[in-house]
Design a protein around this motif. Structure first.
Motif: not given
Length: 181
Positions: A58-73
């Motif tokens: 669930i914590g991937i939303c905080y990460t910079s992983a645009p290939e996974l749809g996550c644009n955190g820092a």
């Protein structure tokens, strides 16, 4: 507790992040729950294993992983401890520990410090059988959409762990003997 509703709280249905996370988490949960049920209720809380497996990333939303749809820092490795923080705030401390401890086969404070990893310097090792089952099951499934969501063979898991040291492979092999059935 409805883990799917909790995922939707942080990953809007229809979004790329939700689709990728849900598919990965359902695959991990199915494998983990099958292991838990095979070991039996005297050894494993299968309902908890399913919930924790659904929430482990669930914590991937905080990460910079645009290939996974996550644009955190944050760097991707931080998703474990950020997931822990998120689930602790949701009042799920036991589930939270699974988030933090599921990275690879676990991380020691010494590894974190010596390798200067971007996570808090504390032991993040799966201790309970439930934590170990979710961590083990997770190793078989990638979130990478290009790789598909097929289950990897144990030999491929070993190969991917080998670059982190023989001791990581040994942990996996011990789990594999116990959980592969």
């Amino acid at each position: 507790m409805n883990p799917l509703a909790l995922l939707e709280k942080y990953y809007p249905p229809g979004s790329q992040g939700h689709a990728i996370l849900l598919e990965h988490s359902l695959a991990v949960a199915a494998k983990a729950e099958a292991i838990a049920r095979r070991l039996g209720p005297q050894l494993v809380d299968a309902d908890f294993v399913r919930e924790a497996a659904l929430l482990h990333d669930i914590g991937i939303c905080y990460t910079s992983a645009p290939e996974l749809g996550c644009n955190g820092a944050l760097p991707y490795l931080a998703h474990g401890y950020k997931g822990r923080e998120l689930l602790e705030a949701e009042g799920l401390p036991r589930h939270a520990l699974v988030c933090e401890r599921h990275i690879g086969v676990g991380l020691t404070a010494e590894e974190i410090t010596s390798q200067e990893l971007p996570v808090p310097p504390r032991d993040m090792l799966p201790l309970s059988v439930e934590e170990q089952i979710v961590t083990y099951a997770d190793l078989f499934f990638s979130k990478d959409p290009a790789a598909g969501h097929r289950e990897r063979q144990a030999e491929r898991v070993r190969e991917s762990l080998a670059r982190f040291g023989a001791e990581k492979v040994a942990v996996f092999d011990g789990w594999h003997r116990r959980f592969a059935g």
